[in-house]
Design an enzyme around this catalytic site. Structure first.
Site, PDB file in Angstrom:
ATOM      1  N   GLY A  44       0.914  -1.184   0.072  1.00  0.00           N
ATOM      2  CA  GLY A  44      -0.047   0.047  -0.106  1.00  0.00           C
ATOM      3  C   GLY A  44       0.815   1.356   0.120  1.00  0.00           C
ATOM      4  N   ILE A  97      -0.386  -5.490   5.499  1.00  0.00           N
ATOM      5  CA  ILE A  97      -0.033  -5.310   4.106  1.00  0.00           C
ATOM      6  C   ILE A  97       1.287  -5.736   3.658  1.00  0.00           C
ATOM      7  CG2 ILE A  97      -1.640  -3.180   4.110  1.00  0.00           C
ATOM      8  CD1 ILE A  97       0.733  -1.592   4.351  1.00  0.00           C
ATOM      9  N   THR A 141       3.623  -5.989   6.035  1.00  0.00           N
ATOM     10  CA  THR A 141       4.471  -5.668   6.992  1.00  0.00           C
ATOM     11  C   THR A 141       4.910  -6.955   8.054  1.00  0.00           C
ATOM     12  OG1 THR A 141       2.599  -5.298   8.502  1.00  0.00           O
ATOM     13  CG2 THR A 141       3.336  -3.670   6.976  1.00  0.00           C
ATOM     14  N   GLY A 157       1.010   0.744  13.380  1.00  0.00           N
ATOM     15  CA  GLY A 157       0.149  -0.495  13.533  1.00  0.00           C
ATOM     16  C   GLY A 157       0.750  -1.423  14.777  1.00  0.00           C
ATOM     17  N   THR A 196      10.783  -9.969  10.195  1.00  0.00           N
ATOM     18  CA  THR A 196       9.679  -9.313   9.564  1.00  0.00           C
ATOM     19  C   THR A 196      10.358  -7.600   9.765  1.00  0.00           C
ATOM     20  OG1 THR A 196       8.407  -9.188  11.536  1.00  0.00           O
ATOM     21  CG2 THR A 196       7.922 -10.550   9.564  1.00  0.00           C
ATOM     22  N   GLN A 248      11.141  -4.919   6.648  1.00  0.00           N
ATOM     23  CA  GLN A 248      10.411  -3.820   6.758  1.00  0.00           C
ATOM     24  C   GLN A 248      11.711  -2.627   6.561  1.00  0.00           C
ATOM     25  OE1 GLN A 248       7.217  -3.109   5.921  1.00  0.00           O
ATOM     26  NE2 GLN A 248       6.737  -2.163   8.005  1.00  0.00           N
ATOM     27  N   GLY A 274       8.068   1.128   9.693  1.00  0.00           N
ATOM     28  CA  GLY A 274       7.635   0.934   8.431  1.00  0.00           C
ATOM     29  C   GLY A 274       8.126   2.159   7.669  1.00  0.00           C
ATOM     30  N   GLU A 275       8.384   3.231   8.042  1.00  0.00           N
ATOM     31  CA  GLU A 275       8.524   4.371   7.140  1.00  0.00           C
ATOM     32  C   GLU A 275       9.949   4.680   7.234  1.00  0.00           C
ATOM     33  OE1 GLU A 275       4.180   4.705   7.823  1.00  0.00           O
ATOM     34  OE2 GLU A 275       5.164   6.357   6.431  1.00  0.00           O
TER      35      GLU A 275
END
Lengths: 178, 704, 337
Positions: B247, B476, B478, B519, B600, B604, B670-671
């Site tokens: 996404g 999504i 992650t 999240g 994970t 990421q 995530g970012e």
């Protein structure tokens, strides 16, 4: 115009009537409910729809189904085997798991099929853009694997894990990768 | 079912067993075999009958009115069922989101807007018929070029609700007296998220309940947003998204195509309707990062200590729906300086609405800030790491609060050690290896630790020591499905194999969006709080069937500034003949609090770095100002990084935990990988060649 | 996509008869370009004649006929897939530029699908050509050229016209231009041979025509004459992404030096520069008999580019193609191919 065609899809004989406009990808996804090949761009620019067609990796979005009458299609779902009632993964699929070579999973079936194809092409001595000596043997080094896998985009950026997975299988004896 | 509010306490260190372990991704076997079902691949009831195919017809003018939609030829095409336009589509309730007012009136606000929807028995017929729909327009003049216009304005807030402008001290005075000043403008282009799975949904309306299998970052947000517009109770919308093909922000809020397929389904009760947005259509309809122009003025004393920071941003919004990217937000908390000013001004354009794209604000803002810092280091004759160390603030410069953890210097030092920074020549254009100029660069990264309220979890005791844990969160890609199982296991004090997790369904307790790196902290807080309440209510040996549903309170400290930090190091090679740019090495070191799952998490962070490289080197959408049309609307003209571009790419994180930021001890990952990376590449390209590039993408033509 | 009639051709002559007799018929080969265009609405044939199973899939070492220049060479069937041609041992040793160009193009999957003939007949990737909602003289003659004053990064710098400023996208075609290939074409009246430079055309006032072939003429083979220069040849494709990207510019070159290190034979072709693969004859002439120094190559390229016309978006192509040519000729002197 509708035409009847026959395909072998993941080991199963399928005979179906297709609109001559139907792509192999849409036939698989929308008529035969084989959704392992993904539609990422429908335009030949991402590799998500890659299958093994008569043994070679092939995009299904830029292929009219009617032109492939009689072909054998193997998708990522068809690469799995079985042991008793349990599904077993192809060594390439297992290596993707072991190296976390994916995130969202959408490009993954295409990456897996492409990797299987890449290993076969290496076995056949096909050169690539980064092969230094065109007349010598080709090696399965990281540069070669990256270049050969470049037709499969991964927006999650799982490339290092995918490379590790393909590298691991490339290092196995040829019998392990067929 | 109703939730109780539960003040949550952070996971105790000695309770942590599954968290922090390399648990393999639980949905991995399905994904590698291609058996995970994404949105339009659902074939269970009520999608089991052959669905109708919807195809979008888009406006070919940037602004105006639809005079007439002539669907005669389209409807005559074999297999076509109907064509919806603004005269025939179901009516929506009044709302405040123009983007979702699909087919409600004749107004055209941007090129590519949905003006009709074709429904047909096959996708071939739907696509062909879409091309046969003839739309007549009253075309009006438009503004699509990004430039200062009479309409430029300062918004009240920028995304999400930050003040547009901040000011402290005497910036102009401090700049006038500064020993060294960097005064430059930095630009980032229109970028598109381009998840590999294009936006897609299959919808079914039975007259009472609308069922939607959607490709979205949040099932509850979709239901919450669409239900009132449709005049439905939220319970009448059942949204699921078990597998989502990425996404990156573009599926964070519902966009027009989701409304289009829902409206289409409501005209066909009992029949499922599927819509797979094409890659080309995504460039107009599913959000993008607005271009940014950052004017920086940095003033420093002779030894590089900042005395003034000014960051003025000019960026477009759409005229019809405001979105102000918070480009200057990170500048407010990044470095110490007594005198500081940041501001955003928006140019309203007749274009598609900008929206979230991975690290909105931080990505473009930190590109500008971190290249400016590199220029300052050069101007001061200082090593760029030392410059950043000298400008470390004691407390958050914006709020005055202490940082829960300010890990920047540790990241810079650890990265320098691992990258071999001490071997770096001080001068630019110092190394030519074969046909390549070689250089290295560094940039800092930061991202706020966000924890969203409004999440609930439900835990039920099951037979055999198992627990059913349910929350409407979405994975999504992650790894949420894996890490929430780990969190639940430790929160309940059981093995991860005892947890049966259900997510991604509005029938489950409400959850907020998978976005903003929030999240794991937000959903994890709900799960931890619920587990704590569950144990308090039902003890350690609960009877099967007992359950608790709870919402976390007091999950995050309000007395601290909560931010992740990082440092990216790039080696860049520029071809001495053709100027082609390659990145043989990229390293990111991050301070992100506790890492819940190293497998994970690594993916990421790597994924963030890859996207950071991709925007640094390749990504740029060309919006033709004559038409407002993004003409580079595919993956051959909008390049994203390929396998061959990603070489020695490593990530590492500091061993830490941050219970002030979240009960799970993490600050979100995530970012941050996408922040700063492009700046480290531009800085390395300068070091390689001596050519300073102040805009991305850093392409070959800059070096000829 | 319109509704389509589909015919699988049994032989080349039959395929030619079908297509040449029907203005709304098209040949279907590997499909990588045509199927895309069908979906985009760029091509709207009513009839497809599938030639992909015709037995034109051999690579043979042959004595070339007189109208292909005679002498030893290679005959490549039009249906030979790009991957197989790139991997063929004779091509790798005798015409490395051809292997290199093929391997620089597209992706592994696409190279398995795309055919030799189809590669040459592929159409421009100009963003406006591919988008039926914009004006494009190539797609719809007389509608205008959106690329002029629009997105220019890939636009031509030589040989463009007021009607069209796009470039030819093929890598293979650039290599074939450099090695003086000959294209064997079957038409309703029989076979003819087209020197490679005469296959593609400049846009002029008819940009809808990419090649000099008539509707219904079918490429059945490509012939490659052997030469010392061809055996010392290579290809450099400058592109944004390291793989799977169209060229910003590309250079195919073949070089033979005499004992004194002077140019005895040189062939240079450029991609990404013009509506057709651009054979740099002026530059070649300037280099013959001279030592190919950096300065001399730059001067030769400047002569070739004297008529270049650029805009802000593609002005970089002039220095880029010059530098790429310097680089390629230097590599060939160093023995790399």
């Amino acid at each position: 115009m509708e035409t009847r065609i026959r395909l072998t899809v993941d080991g199963r004989q399928r005979e179906t009537s297709v609109d001559t406009r139907t792509t192999l990808l849409d036939l698989l996804r929308e008529r035969l409910d084989v959704t392992s090949p993904k539609k990422g761009c429908d335009h030949g620019q991402c590799g998500s729809c890659t299958v093994l067609l008569d043994g070679r990796r092939h995009l299904t979005c830029l292929a009219l189904a009617v032109a492939y009458d009689g072909s054998e299609v193997v998708t990522a779902a068809g690469l799995t085997g079985s042991e008793g009632d349990d599904e077993t993964l192809h060594p390439v699929q297992q290596a993707f798991l072991d190296h976390d070579g994916y995130q969202c999973g959408y490009c993954t079936p295409g990456q897996v099929c492409s990797a299987v194809g890449v290993l076969r092409e290496l076995g056949e001595g096909h050169p690539s853009h980064v092969t230094e000596d065109l007349t010598g043997p080709v090696a399965a080094d990281d540069d070669e694997l990256r270049e050969r896998m470049s037709g499969n985009l991964c927006r999650c950026g799982a490339y290092p894990g995918i490379l590790a997975a393909v590298r691991e299988v490339a290092g196995q004896p040829a019998g392990g990768i067929a | 079912m109703s939730a109780v509010e539960q003040p949550v306490t952070p996971l105790e260190r000695d309770a942590i067993r599954s968290v922090g372990t390399a648990h393999p991704r639980v949905d991995g076997p399905l994904k590698v075999a291609g058996r995970a079902a994404y949105a339009v691949e659902h074939r269970e009831a009520p999608y089991d009958a052959r669905p109708l195919h919807a195809w979008l017809v888009q406006s070919t003018v940037a602004r105006g009115r639809v005079l007439a939609v002539d669907a005669a030829r389209a409807v005559a095409h074999p297999g076509v069922v109907s064509v919806l336009d603004h005269t025939s589509a179901p009516r929506l309730q009044e709302g405040e989101d123009r983007e979702l007012e699909v087919l409600q009136d004749d107004r055209v606000d941007f090129r590519g807007q949905i003006v009709a929807v074709v429904l047909a028995e096959t996708s071939e017929a739907a696509r062909e018929a879409a091309g046969l729909v003839e739309v007549a327009y009253d075309e009006q003049s438009h503004q699509a070029a990004f430039e200062e216009t009479e309409d430029t304005y300062e918004p009240e807030t920028v995304n999400p609700e930050m003040p547009a402008r901040t000011e402290e001290g005497d910036v102009d005075g401090a700049l006038a007296g500064a020993a060294v000043v960097v005064d430059a403008t930095y630009e980032t282009p229109v970028e598109h998220n381009n998840p590999l799975e294009p936006h897609a949904a299959i919808a079914h309306w039975d007259g009472e309940v609308l069922t939607l299998a959607d490709s979205t970052q949040g099932v509850h947000p979709v239901a919450q947003t669409l239900a009132p517009l449709l005049g439905l109770e939220q319970a009448q919308l059942h949204v699921v998204a078990p597998y989502v093909g990425g996404g990156f922000g573009s599926k964070g809020v519902p966009h027009a195509p989701e409304m289009a397929v829902v409206l289409a389904a409501m005209t066909q009760p009992g029949r499922a309707v599927r819509l797979a947005v094409t890659r080309q259509q995504m460039f107009a309809l599913t959000g993008h990062r607005t271009p940014t122009r950052s004017h920086f003025r940095l003033g420093a004393d002779a030894d590089g200590r900042l005395v003034a920071i000014e960051h003025e941003v000019l960026e477009p919004t759409s005229r019809w729906k405001e979105f102000g990217e918070q480009t200057a937000a990170p500048t407010r908390m990044m470095y110490a300086a007594r005198n500081r000013r940041t501001g955003h001004r928006l140019v309203p354009l007749d274009v598609a609405v900008p929206s979230w794209m991975r690290a909105p604000g931080e990505m473009p803002g930190m590109f500008a800030h971190e290249v400016a810092m590199d220029e300052l280091a050069v101007a001061c004759g200082l090593d760029p790491i030392e410059l950043r160390v000298r400008n470390e603030p004691d407390v958050d410069p914006e709020t005055g609060k202490p940082f829960s953890r300010r890990g920047l210097v540790d990241c810079l030092r650890r990265g320098a050690e691992r990258f071999g920074w001490s071997e770096r020549p001080a001068e630019a254009r110092a190394t030519l290896e074969g046909d390549w100029w070689v250089g290295t660069g560094v940039a800092a990264a930061t991202y706020p630790a966000m924890l969203n309220p409004g999440n609930e979890a439900r835990i039920s005791a099951a037979d055999g020591g198992h627990y059913d844990v349910a929350i409407g969160a979405v994975d999504i890609g992650t790894g949420a499905r894996t890490v929430l199982q780990q969190i639940a296991a430790d929160a309940l004090g059981v093995d991860a194999s005892c947890i049966r997790l259900r997510i991604a369904d509005t029938d489950l307790p409400p959850a907020t969006v998978a976005g903003g790196s929030s999240g794991t902290a937000s959903w994890g807080a709900a799960i931890v709080a619920t587990a704590q309440r569950f144990r308090a209510d039902h003890g350690d040996a609960p009877d099967p069937g007992v359950w608790t549903q709870a919402e976390a309170t007091d999950a995050q400290s309000e007395d601290h500034a909560l931010h992740s930090f990082g440092a990216s190091f790039a080696e860049v090679r520029v071809h001495r003949w053709t100027g082609e740019v390659r990145v043989p090495r990229l390293l990111g070191v991050y301070s992100v609090g506790r890492v819940i799952n190293p497998v994970t998490a690594r993916s990421q962070l790597i994924g963030g770095l890859v996207m950071g490289m991709s925007v640094g080197l390749f990504e740029e959408s060309y919006r033709d100002p004559r038409t407002g049309h993004v003409v580079t609307q595919d993956l051959a003209t909008y390049h994203v990084a390929s396998h061959a571009d990603v070489r020695d790419l490593q990530v590492e994180w500091l061993d830490e935990e941050d219970p002030l930021a979240s009960p799970v001890g993490g600050r979100g990952i995530g970012e941050i990988g996408v922040v700063g990376t492009a700046a480290s590449i531009a800085n390395a390209a300068f070091h390689a060649t001596g050519t300073r590039v102040r805009s991305i993408p850093v392409t070959a033509d800059r070096f000829l | 996509m319109r509704e389509l009639d589909y015919h699988r051709a049994d032989d080349a002559a039959g395929a030619v008869a079908l297509v040449s007799g029907d203005p709304e018929a098209s040949f279907l080969g590997g499909g990588t370009n045509l199927v895309d265009h069908l979906k985009l609405g760029v091509a709207r044939p009513r009839v497809l004649v599938d030639i992909s199973r015709l037995p034109l899939d051999q690579v043979e070492e042959v004595e070339l006929p007189g109208d292909s220049g005679g002498g030893p060479g290679l005959r490549v069937g039009a249906n030979v897939r790009n991957s197989d041609l790139a991997a063929h041992p004779a091509v790798r040793s005798g015409w490395p530029v051809v292997s290199r160009a093929l391997l620089a193009g597209a992706s592994g999957q696409l190279r398995h699908q795309a055919t030799t003939g189809g590669n040459l007949m592929q159409r421009t990737r100009c963003v406006y050509f591919q988008d039926v909602t914009t004006a494009c003289n190539k797609r719809e003659p007389g509608s205008g050229c959106s690329a002029i004053g629009g997105y220019a990064r890939y636009n031509a710098v030589l040989g463009a016209s007021e009607h069209c400023v796009t470039v030819h996208p093929s890598d293979l075609a650039v290599a074939l231009a450099a090695v003086d290939a000959v294209v064997v074409v079957l038409g309703p009246d029989g076979e003819r041979r087209v020197p490679f430079e005469e296959l593609h055309r400049l846009p002029g006032d008819a940009p809808e025509r990419d090649t000099t072939l008539a509707h219904g003429e079918l490429i059945t083979a490509v012939e490659l004459p052997a030469s010392a220069a061809a055996a010392t040849s290579t290809y450099h494709k400058a592109r944004d992404r390291a793989s799977y990207a169209f060229a910003l510019v590309s250079v195919a070159a073949a070089l033979e030096l005499d004992e004194a290190g002077r140019v005895a034979d040189v062939r240079i072709a450029w991609g990404g520069i013009a509506h057709k693969p651009w054979r740099a004859r002026v530059a070649e002439q300037a280099l013959l008999g001279a030592e190919p120094t950096e300065e001399r190559v730059a001067a030769a390229c400047a002569d070739e580019l004297a008529d270049a016309r650029t805009s802000e978006g593609n002005a970089f192509k002039v220095p880029m193609v010059t530098a790429a040519t310097q680089h390629v000729l230097q590599s060939l002197q160093g023995g790399r191919r």
